[in-house]
Design a protein around this motif. Sequence first.
Motif, PDB file in Angstrom:
ATOM      1  N   TYR A  12       0.867  -1.177   0.000  1.00 55.61           N
ATOM      2  CA  TYR A  12       0.000   0.000   0.000  1.00 55.61           C
ATOM      3  C   TYR A  12       0.904   1.227   0.000  1.00 55.61           C
ATOM      4  CZ  TYR A  12      -2.978   3.743   1.755  1.00 55.61           C
ATOM      5  OH  TYR A  12      -3.626   4.947   1.918  1.00 55.61           O
ATOM      6  N   LYS A  13       0.909   1.937  -1.125  1.00 55.33           N
ATOM      7  CA  LYS A  13       1.830   3.067  -1.311  1.00 55.33           C
ATOM      8  C   LYS A  13       3.258   2.566  -1.087  1.00 55.33           C
ATOM      9  CE  LYS A  13      -1.596   6.609  -0.237  1.00 55.33           C
ATOM     10  NZ  LYS A  13      -1.987   7.757   0.607  1.00 55.33           N
ATOM     11  N   ASN A  14       3.972   3.106  -0.111  1.00 49.30           N
ATOM     12  CA  ASN A  14       5.342   2.656   0.154  1.00 49.30           C
ATOM     13  C   ASN A  14       5.416   1.684   1.324  1.00 49.30           C
ATOM     14  OD1 ASN A  14       6.411   4.322  -1.895  1.00 49.30           O
ATOM     15  ND2 ASN A  14       6.416   6.091  -0.512  1.00 49.30           N
ATOM     16  N   ILE A  15       4.268   1.148   1.698  1.00 48.70           N
ATOM     17  CA  ILE A  15       4.188   0.275   2.871  1.00 48.70           C
ATOM     18  C   ILE A  15       3.987  -1.165   2.423  1.00 48.70           C
ATOM     19  CG2 ILE A  15       2.903  -0.217   4.989  1.00 48.70           C
ATOM     20  CD1 ILE A  15       1.922   2.732   4.839  1.00 48.70           C
ATOM     21  N   GLU A  16       4.642  -2.086   3.099  1.00 46.50           N
ATOM     22  CA  GLU A  16       4.422  -3.506   2.879  1.00 46.50           C
ATOM     23  C   GLU A  16       3.773  -4.101   4.123  1.00 46.50           C
ATOM     24  OE1 GLU A  16       7.927  -5.565   1.711  1.00 46.50           O
ATOM     25  OE2 GLU A  16       7.830  -4.858  -0.361  1.00 46.50           O
ATOM     26  N   CYS A  17       2.568  -4.626   3.961  1.00 51.15           N
ATOM     27  CA  CYS A  17       1.832  -5.215   5.083  1.00 51.15           C
ATOM     28  C   CYS A  17       1.954  -6.738   5.023  1.00 51.15           C
ATOM     29  CB  CYS A  17       0.358  -4.828   5.021  1.00 51.15           C
ATOM     30  SG  CYS A  17       0.033  -3.059   5.084  1.00 51.15           S
ATOM     31  N   SER A  18       2.553  -7.313   6.035  1.00 47.70           N
ATOM     32  CA  SER A  18       2.610  -8.772   6.128  1.00 47.70           C
ATOM     33  C   SER A  18       1.274  -9.263   6.682  1.00 47.70           C
ATOM     34  CB  SER A  18       3.764  -9.205   7.038  1.00 47.70           C
ATOM     35  OG  SER A  18       5.001  -8.818   6.471  1.00 47.70           O
ATOM     36  N   VAL A  19       0.585 -10.050   5.892  1.00 49.19           N
ATOM     37  CA  VAL A  19      -0.773 -10.471   6.243  1.00 49.19           C
ATOM     38  C   VAL A  19      -0.833 -11.988   6.351  1.00 49.19           C
ATOM     39  CG1 VAL A  19      -3.194 -10.490   5.504  1.00 49.19           C
ATOM     40  CG2 VAL A  19      -1.781  -8.463   5.109  1.00 49.19           C
ATOM     41  N   THR A  20      -1.528 -12.465   7.374  1.00 50.41           N
ATOM     42  CA  THR A  20      -1.793 -13.896   7.509  1.00 50.41           C
ATOM     43  C   THR A  20      -3.290 -14.098   7.730  1.00 50.41           C
ATOM     44  OG1 THR A  20      -1.438 -13.893   9.914  1.00 50.41           O
ATOM     45  CG2 THR A  20       0.484 -14.344   8.512  1.00 50.41           C
ATOM     46  N   ILE A  21      -3.730 -15.324   7.528  1.00 57.29           N
ATOM     47  CA  ILE A  21      -5.140 -15.645   7.745  1.00 57.29           C
ATOM     48  C   ILE A  21      -5.266 -16.899   8.602  1.00 57.29           C
ATOM     49  CG2 ILE A  21      -5.993 -14.555   5.640  1.00 57.29           C
ATOM     50  CD1 ILE A  21      -6.008 -17.312   4.309  1.00 57.29           C
ATOM     51  N   SER A  22      -6.375 -16.982   9.306  1.00 57.95           N
ATOM     52  CA  SER A  22      -6.744 -18.189  10.042  1.00 57.95           C
ATOM     53  C   SER A  22      -7.952 -18.799   9.342  1.00 57.95           C
ATOM     54  CB  SER A  22      -7.094 -17.853  11.493  1.00 57.95           C
ATOM     55  OG  SER A  22      -5.981 -17.272  12.149  1.00 57.95           O
ATOM     56  N   ILE A  23      -7.985 -20.130   9.295  1.00 62.30           N
ATOM     57  CA  ILE A  23      -9.052 -20.805   8.554  1.00 62.30           C
ATOM     58  C   ILE A  23      -9.662 -21.925   9.392  1.00 62.30           C
ATOM     59  CG2 ILE A  23      -9.667 -22.068   6.453  1.00 62.30           C
ATOM     60  CD1 ILE A  23      -7.238 -20.838   5.095  1.00 62.30           C
ATOM     61  N   GLY A  24     -10.981 -21.940   9.423  1.00 63.86           N
ATOM     62  CA  GLY A  24     -11.710 -23.051  10.017  1.00 63.86           C
ATOM     63  C   GLY A  24     -12.536 -23.724   8.942  1.00 63.86           C
ATOM     64  N   CYS A  25     -12.441 -25.039   8.855  1.00 61.36           N
ATOM     65  CA  CYS A  25     -13.125 -25.763   7.786  1.00 61.36           C
ATOM     66  C   CYS A  25     -14.075 -26.814   8.348  1.00 61.36           C
ATOM     67  CB  CYS A  25     -12.092 -26.434   6.878  1.00 61.36           C
ATOM     68  SG  CYS A  25     -12.812 -27.592   5.699  1.00 61.36           S
TER      69      CYS A  25
ATOM     70  N   LEU B 111     -12.703 -22.176  13.101  1.00 61.49           N
ATOM     71  CA  LEU B 111     -11.958 -20.923  12.960  1.00 61.49           C
ATOM     72  C   LEU B 111     -11.552 -20.391  14.327  1.00 61.49           C
ATOM     73  CD1 LEU B 111     -10.906 -18.432  11.433  1.00 61.49           C
ATOM     74  CD2 LEU B 111     -13.242 -17.523  11.473  1.00 61.49           C
ATOM     75  N   TYR B 112     -12.454 -20.466  15.281  1.00 61.40           N
ATOM     76  CA  TYR B 112     -12.146 -20.014  16.643  1.00 61.40           C
ATOM     77  C   TYR B 112     -10.961 -20.798  17.208  1.00 61.40           C
ATOM     78  CZ  TYR B 112     -12.588 -19.339  21.677  1.00 61.40           C
ATOM     79  OH  TYR B 112     -12.324 -19.073  22.994  1.00 61.40           O
ATOM     80  N   MET B 113     -10.928 -22.105  16.964  1.00 60.92           N
ATOM     81  CA  MET B 113      -9.822 -22.926  17.446  1.00 60.92           C
ATOM     82  C   MET B 113      -8.511 -22.531  16.764  1.00 60.92           C
ATOM     83  SD  MET B 113     -10.994 -24.675  19.833  1.00 60.92           S
ATOM     84  CE  MET B 113      -9.464 -25.579  20.115  1.00 60.92           C
ATOM     85  N   ALA B 114      -8.584 -22.158  15.495  1.00 65.34           N
ATOM     86  CA  ALA B 114      -7.383 -21.700  14.790  1.00 65.34           C
ATOM     87  C   ALA B 114      -6.822 -20.439  15.448  1.00 65.34           C
ATOM     88  CB  ALA B 114      -7.704 -21.436  13.320  1.00 65.34           C
ATOM     89  N   LYS B 115      -7.711 -19.574  15.905  1.00 63.27           N
ATOM     90  CA  LYS B 115      -7.269 -18.359  16.596  1.00 63.27           C
ATOM     91  C   LYS B 115      -6.690 -18.697  17.965  1.00 63.27           C
ATOM     92  CE  LYS B 115     -10.627 -15.300  14.338  1.00 63.27           C
ATOM     93  NZ  LYS B 115     -11.776 -14.384  14.547  1.00 63.27           N
ATOM     94  N   VAL B 116      -7.324 -19.637  18.660  1.00 63.28           N
ATOM     95  CA  VAL B 116      -6.833 -20.055  19.977  1.00 63.28           C
ATOM     96  C   VAL B 116      -5.423 -20.633  19.867  1.00 63.28           C
ATOM     97  CG1 VAL B 116      -7.166 -21.749  21.832  1.00 63.28           C
ATOM     98  CG2 VAL B 116      -9.118 -20.432  20.971  1.00 63.28           C
ATOM     99  N   PHE B 117      -5.162 -21.352  18.783  1.00 63.33           N
ATOM    100  CA  PHE B 117      -3.860 -21.981  18.589  1.00 63.33           C
ATOM    101  C   PHE B 117      -2.823 -21.018  18.011  1.00 63.33           C
ATOM    102  CE2 PHE B 117      -6.067 -25.796  19.544  1.00 63.33           C
ATOM    103  CZ  PHE B 117      -5.118 -26.752  19.866  1.00 63.33           C
TER     104      PHE B 117
ATOM    105  N   VAL C 182      -4.649 -23.631  10.197  1.00 61.64           N
ATOM    106  CA  VAL C 182      -5.895 -24.233   9.715  1.00 61.64           C
ATOM    107  C   VAL C 182      -6.385 -25.250  10.733  1.00 61.64           C
ATOM    108  CG1 VAL C 182      -6.933 -25.694   7.932  1.00 61.64           C
ATOM    109  CG2 VAL C 182      -5.257 -23.941   7.288  1.00 61.64           C
ATOM    110  N   LYS C 183      -7.676 -25.208  11.029  1.00 62.41           N
ATOM    111  CA  LYS C 183      -8.290 -26.219  11.879  1.00 62.41           C
ATOM    112  C   LYS C 183      -9.510 -26.785  11.153  1.00 62.41           C
ATOM    113  CE  LYS C 183      -5.445 -26.061  15.272  1.00 62.41           C
ATOM    114  NZ  LYS C 183      -4.592 -27.240  15.571  1.00 62.41           N
TER     115      LYS C 183
END
Length: 200
Positions: free
Chosen positions: A151-164, A185-191, A196-197
């Motif tokens: 974004y402009k001159n910024i680099e954002c390191s992004v990750t995601i959590s996934i519940g399936c 998904l909640y468990m993925a955040k807890v961990f 991925v959970k």
Amino acid sequence: LDVNIQTKLQNFSDFFLWILVLSVLWFIALYVATLYFKRKMYEGYIDPLTTAYNRTYLYEILMKKLAREYQLFMIDIDFFKKVNDTYGHDAGDVVLREVAQRLDKLIRDEDSLIRYGGEEFLIYTTQLNSQQCFEFAERLRENIKAEPIRYKNIECSVTISIGCNPYGSKNEVFADVLKKADEALYMAKVFGRDCVKVAK
């Protein structure tokens, strides 16, 4: 007499020509109206920021054509609020768009990507078993993490959590299937997020 016949023929020819012109104009108007209606209907099912489907599409269209067996992936952008707080909402919008585009490139034509709300996305798939669901979710997670979002001159390191939830069934209440994906998904955040959970 010949003059009268010619006049009548000319009048008939003119009348037929007008009928033809009016018919063509009517078909053109009908075609344009149909395109307009389809466009408005399409726009009503699309999230304007990310161009993913929205929740209206989920509840009005997708739920009416669920496969006998299907899978749901609930996806959350980790610490998204920090992106907004640190770089501003414009940066947050760029992150949302880029994440949606990357996810969309990895799904099949028969799958659906839905912006479920805020920084949450939902993916609907079919014909995947539990192991395939995990592998697919891992590909999604790794793809988002692999390259920072600029974004402009910024680099954002992004990750995601996934519940399936790989066990969706048309015979089961959709809200219950979705709830199990959300619990995963909640468990993925807890961990610790960025993982991925899979629902049992």
